[in-house]
Design a protein around this motif. Structure first.
Motif, PDB file in Angstrom:
ATOM      1  N   SER A  37       0.822  -1.217   0.000  1.00  0.00           N
ATOM      2  CA  SER A  37       0.000   0.000   0.000  1.00  0.00           C
ATOM      3  C   SER A  37       0.855   1.265   0.000  1.00  0.00           C
ATOM      4  O   SER A  37       2.044   1.235   0.346  1.00  0.00           O
ATOM      5  CB  SER A  37      -0.892   0.021   1.247  1.00  0.00           C
ATOM      6  N   LYS A  38       0.187   2.367  -0.317  1.00  0.00           N
ATOM      7  CA  LYS A  38       0.865   3.666  -0.274  1.00  0.00           C
ATOM      8  C   LYS A  38       1.199   4.032   1.177  1.00  0.00           C
ATOM      9  O   LYS A  38       2.313   4.463   1.468  1.00  0.00           O
ATOM     10  CB  LYS A  38      -0.057   4.723  -0.904  1.00  0.00           C
ATOM     11  N   GLU A  39       0.224   3.848   2.090  1.00  0.00           N
ATOM     12  CA  GLU A  39       0.489   4.201   3.501  1.00  0.00           C
ATOM     13  C   GLU A  39       1.651   3.377   4.052  1.00  0.00           C
ATOM     14  O   GLU A  39       2.534   3.895   4.735  1.00  0.00           O
ATOM     15  CB  GLU A  39      -0.719   3.916   4.406  1.00  0.00           C
ATOM     16  N   GLY A  40       1.596   2.058   3.762  1.00  0.00           N
ATOM     17  CA  GLY A  40       2.636   1.164   4.284  1.00  0.00           C
ATOM     18  C   GLY A  40       4.009   1.548   3.746  1.00  0.00           C
ATOM     19  O   GLY A  40       5.010   1.542   4.461  1.00  0.00           O
ATOM     20  N   THR A  41       4.051   1.886   2.456  1.00  0.00           N
ATOM     21  CA  THR A  41       5.321   2.281   1.847  1.00  0.00           C
ATOM     22  C   THR A  41       5.812   3.597   2.439  1.00  0.00           C
ATOM     23  O   THR A  41       6.995   3.726   2.812  1.00  0.00           O
ATOM     24  CB  THR A  41       5.131   2.443   0.320  1.00  0.00           C
ATOM     25  N   HIS A  47      13.784  -2.640  -5.213  1.00  0.00           N
ATOM     26  CA  HIS A  47      12.480  -3.165  -5.644  1.00  0.00           C
ATOM     27  C   HIS A  47      12.648  -4.038  -6.876  1.00  0.00           C
ATOM     28  O   HIS A  47      13.718  -4.045  -7.508  1.00  0.00           O
ATOM     29  CB  HIS A  47      11.570  -1.991  -5.998  1.00  0.00           C
ATOM     30  N   LYS A  48      11.596  -4.734  -7.226  1.00  0.00           N
ATOM     31  CA  LYS A  48      11.583  -5.510  -8.473  1.00  0.00           C
ATOM     32  C   LYS A  48      10.401  -5.006  -9.305  1.00  0.00           C
ATOM     33  O   LYS A  48       9.516  -5.756  -9.734  1.00  0.00           O
ATOM     34  CB  LYS A  48      11.457  -7.007  -8.119  1.00  0.00           C
ATOM     35  N   GLY A  49      10.398  -3.652  -9.468  1.00  0.00           N
ATOM     36  CA  GLY A  49       9.256  -2.984 -10.089  1.00  0.00           C
ATOM     37  C   GLY A  49       9.158  -3.168 -11.584  1.00  0.00           C
ATOM     38  O   GLY A  49       8.131  -2.838 -12.188  1.00  0.00           O
ATOM     39  N   ASN A  50      10.225  -3.699 -12.211  1.00  0.00           N
ATOM     40  CA  ASN A  50      10.120  -3.971 -13.648  1.00  0.00           C
ATOM     41  C   ASN A  50       9.164  -5.135 -13.896  1.00  0.00           C
ATOM     42  O   ASN A  50       8.513  -5.196 -14.928  1.00  0.00           O
ATOM     43  CB  ASN A  50      11.501  -4.248 -14.258  1.00  0.00           C
ATOM     44  N   ILE A  51       9.060  -6.050 -12.959  1.00  0.00           N
ATOM     45  CA  ILE A  51       8.181  -7.208 -13.116  1.00  0.00           C
ATOM     46  C   ILE A  51       6.870  -7.006 -12.344  1.00  0.00           C
ATOM     47  O   ILE A  51       5.791  -7.228 -12.880  1.00  0.00           O
ATOM     48  CB  ILE A  51       8.882  -8.501 -12.602  1.00  0.00           C
ATOM     49  N   MET A  52       6.980  -6.589 -11.076  1.00  0.00           N
ATOM     50  CA  MET A  52       5.769  -6.422 -10.241  1.00  0.00           C
ATOM     51  C   MET A  52       5.456  -4.924 -10.175  1.00  0.00           C
ATOM     52  O   MET A  52       5.805  -4.242  -9.208  1.00  0.00           O
ATOM     53  CB  MET A  52       6.030  -7.027  -8.864  1.00  0.00           C
ATOM     54  N   LYS A  53       4.805  -4.443 -11.235  1.00  0.00           N
ATOM     55  CA  LYS A  53       4.707  -2.993 -11.442  1.00  0.00           C
ATOM     56  C   LYS A  53       3.854  -2.281 -10.407  1.00  0.00           C
ATOM     57  O   LYS A  53       4.168  -1.170  -9.999  1.00  0.00           O
ATOM     58  CB  LYS A  53       4.165  -2.719 -12.850  1.00  0.00           C
ATOM     59  N   PHE A  54       2.761  -2.925  -9.991  1.00  0.00           N
ATOM     60  CA  PHE A  54       1.817  -2.207  -9.131  1.00  0.00           C
ATOM     61  C   PHE A  54       2.054  -2.478  -7.651  1.00  0.00           C
ATOM     62  O   PHE A  54       1.284  -2.039  -6.803  1.00  0.00           O
ATOM     63  CB  PHE A  54       0.384  -2.562  -9.535  1.00  0.00           C
ATOM     64  N   THR A  55       3.061  -3.254  -7.333  1.00  0.00           N
ATOM     65  CA  THR A  55       3.429  -3.480  -5.929  1.00  0.00           C
ATOM     66  C   THR A  55       4.848  -2.942  -5.730  1.00  0.00           C
ATOM     67  O   THR A  55       5.053  -1.899  -5.133  1.00  0.00           O
ATOM     68  CB  THR A  55       3.320  -4.980  -5.574  1.00  0.00           C
ATOM     69  N   GLU A  56       5.830  -3.612  -6.312  1.00  0.00           N
ATOM     70  CA  GLU A  56       7.218  -3.186  -6.140  1.00  0.00           C
ATOM     71  C   GLU A  56       7.501  -1.885  -6.904  1.00  0.00           C
ATOM     72  O   GLU A  56       8.235  -1.015  -6.431  1.00  0.00           O
ATOM     73  CB  GLU A  56       8.165  -4.293  -6.591  1.00  0.00           C
ATOM     74  N   ALA A  81       5.239   0.379  -7.586  1.00  0.00           N
ATOM     75  CA  ALA A  81       4.540   1.436  -6.854  1.00  0.00           C
ATOM     76  C   ALA A  81       5.349   1.849  -5.620  1.00  0.00           C
ATOM     77  O   ALA A  81       5.399   3.035  -5.268  1.00  0.00           O
ATOM     78  CB  ALA A  81       3.153   0.952  -6.445  1.00  0.00           C
ATOM     79  N   PHE A  82       5.998   0.891  -4.962  1.00  0.00           N
ATOM     80  CA  PHE A  82       6.846   1.195  -3.805  1.00  0.00           C
ATOM     81  C   PHE A  82       7.889   2.236  -4.197  1.00  0.00           C
ATOM     82  O   PHE A  82       8.110   3.227  -3.494  1.00  0.00           O
ATOM     83  CB  PHE A  82       7.511  -0.099  -3.313  1.00  0.00           C
ATOM     84  N   ARG A  83       8.519   2.027  -5.345  1.00  0.00           N
ATOM     85  CA  ARG A  83       9.530   2.975  -5.831  1.00  0.00           C
ATOM     86  C   ARG A  83       8.906   4.350  -6.091  1.00  0.00           C
ATOM     87  O   ARG A  83       9.398   5.377  -5.626  1.00  0.00           O
ATOM     88  CB  ARG A  83      10.151   2.436  -7.120  1.00  0.00           C
ATOM     89  N   ASP A  84       7.786   4.358  -6.816  1.00  0.00           N
ATOM     90  CA  ASP A  84       7.173   5.637  -7.184  1.00  0.00           C
ATOM     91  C   ASP A  84       6.701   6.396  -5.948  1.00  0.00           C
ATOM     92  O   ASP A  84       6.905   7.606  -5.837  1.00  0.00           O
ATOM     93  CB  ASP A  84       5.994   5.410  -8.137  1.00  0.00           C
TER      94      ASP A  84
END
Ligand SMILES: NC(=O)C1=CN([C@@H]2O[C@H](COP(=O)(O)OP(=O)(O)OC[C@H]3O[C@@H](n4cnc5c(N)ncnc54)[C@H](OP(=O)(O)O)[C@@H]3O)[C@@H](O)[C@H]2O)C=CC1
Ligand SMILES: O=C(O)CCC(=O)C(=O)O
Ligand SMILES: [Mg+2]
Length: 418
Positions: A204-208, A231-240, A242-245
């Motif tokens: 989640s956004k709050e958790g991140t 993060h592994k945001g290249n593969i898990m875009k909306f979790t990892e 999103a964590f980056r973003d």
């Protein structure tokens, strides 16, 4: 004061409290502890002697820890029929600062992780794991002194939320039916649907944001020049991804970060400390911590990445026998300090393993309480003892000319060197 079903809190000592100005720590604080399973009793017996001696050497009779044993794991199950009694959670909430040894989690079936349950039930959202090198510790890398990182691992979300569906179960069938009906195009991507188990990864956004904020604040407080979002945001875009973003957005919104050369890296300055905020994909990070560890300082990452990364980094500076950790909620002040390693059942009861991980977790605990003199004494003793080559089996097997000590003897050596 809270009431307990099974536990008898100490009649002496006072409670640590959280105030608007931070923790208020009395001179005789009550500190709950869980001894732990497997090697837990061996390392706790050693560590608690070192803690008491460090406090005595730093403050004489003016300060003292009033220890309060609380139960979890096998000992709790034997005595109360429960693996994680409510009393234990209540004591940790009431007294704010506590410490634990490792607890067993069976692989596959059986109880879910008690370690994870403690973090989730107490909402200890930041798992803080410093990785620093002590001169003389045997290491598989050429320049271990270049490793000096502090990992902030998100501790309440990700696949650790435990939302899993076992292949063949009714729940898995219902989950599959839901997926097939509502998301038919995605369901087609399940390669072997008849025998697949499923796991869900909430991020989640709050958790991140609360985790990344803790990492930024730590970097500012400790004068560290970078925070890296792993993060592994290249593969898990909306979790990892999103964590980056969300991490970058937080840097911009709350810390006034400015993009460097068009981004995505950023920089902000707070309280005179300039911090570069950058990101790296987790697999590349795992090779760079071997090849260029000095490019990294504070690390903010998701739960599973943080688990892998903390053991990998620990290996570079002597292994999980010496890697400490803390689980902290910076809002409530509740903090549970714990060894990074597990219960190493094959060594249980042998007075053999390295107690440094839980001892250095205690060093973090003293620093968190503002008892810096006791914390410094432990660090000095650790450095002196390792440099005199008096070490437990794990270091001994990699060092030439060292003396092999039992767990209890290593504690004696630390106490001599306090
Ligand atoms: N926070 C917690 O309480 C944790 C609990 N666990 C749980 O612990 C259990 C066992 O897990 P496992 O995967 O075997 O991992 P462990 O960390 O228990 O042990 C793996 C290996 O690490 C080395 N090791 C661990 N602790 C020490 C120490 N204090 N001193 C020296 N060496 C040490 C030993 O290596 P060697 O064989 O080379 O001597 C050991 O065999 C599982 O139930 C797991 O779920 C796991 C991690 C954390
Ligand atoms: O809870 C467990 O059994 C494992 C936990 C773990 O590996 C960790 O906290 O690093
Ligand atoms: Mg782990």
């Amino acid at each position: 004061m809270a009431t307990y079903d099974h536990l008898q809190p100490p009649t002496s000592g006072e409670t640590i409290t959280q105030t608007a100005d931070g923790l208020r720590v009395p001179d005789r604080p009550v500190i709950p502890y869980i001894e732990g399973d497997g090697i837990g009793p061996d390392i706790w017996a050693a560590a608690s002697r070192v803690f008491d001696a460090a406090v005595a050497s730093a403050y004489g009779d003016d300060r003292e820890i009033v220890w309060f044993e609380v139960l979890a794991g096998e000992k709790a199950h034997d005595q109360t029929g429960e693996w994680l009694p409510e009393d234990t959670l209540q004591a940790m909430r009431e007294y704010l600062v506590s410490i634990k040894g490792p607890l067993t989690t069976p692989v596959g079936g059986g109880i879910r992780s008690l370690n994870v349950a403690l973090r989730q039930k107490l909402d200890l959202y930041a798992c803080v794991r410093p990785v620093q090198y002590f001169a003389g510790v045997p290491s598989p890398v050429k320049e271990p002194e270049k490793v000096d990182m502090v990992i902030f691992r998100e501790n309440t979300e990700d696949i650790y939320a435990g939302i899993e569906f076992e292949d063949g179960s009714d729940d898995a069938e219902r989950f599959k039916a839901l997926l097939k009906e509502n998301f038919p195009d995605r369901f087609q991507n399940v390669r072997f649907p008849d025998t697949a188990g499923f796991g869900i990864k909430p991020v989640s956004k709050e958790g991140t944001e609360r985790l990344v904020r803790a990492a930024f604040d730590y970097a500012v407080a400790e004068g560290r020049d970078s925070v890296t979002l792993v993060h592994k945001g290249n593969i898990m875009k909306f979790t990892e991804g999103a964590f980056r973003d969300w991490g970058y957005e937080l840097a911009d919104r709350e810390y006034g970060a400015e993009k460097l050369d068009g981004g995505p890296w950023r920089q902000f300055t707070k309280d005179g400390v300039t911090v570069t905020v950058k990101d790296v994909i987790a697999d590349a990070f795992l090779q760079q911590i071997l090849t260029r560890p000095d490019e990294y300082g504070v690390i903010a990452t998701l739960n599973l990445n943080g688990d892998y990364v903390s053991d990998a980094l620990a290996a570079e500076v002597g292994g999980i026998g010496i890697a400490p950790g803390a689980n902290i909620n910076y809002n409530t002040g509740v903090a549970l300090f714990e060894a990074t390693h597990g219960t190493a059942p094959k060594y249980a009861g042998q007075d053999k393993v390295n107690p440094s991980s839980v001892i250095l977790s205690g060093e973090m605990m003293f620093r968190y309480m503002g008892w810096t003199e006791a914390a410094d004494a432990i660090l000095r003793a650790m450095e002196a003892t390792i440099q005199s080559k008096r070490v437990t089996y794990d270091f001994h097997r990699q060092m030439t000319g060292a003396t092999k000590l039992k767990t209890s003897e290593f504690a004696d050596a630390l106490i001599e060197n306090l």
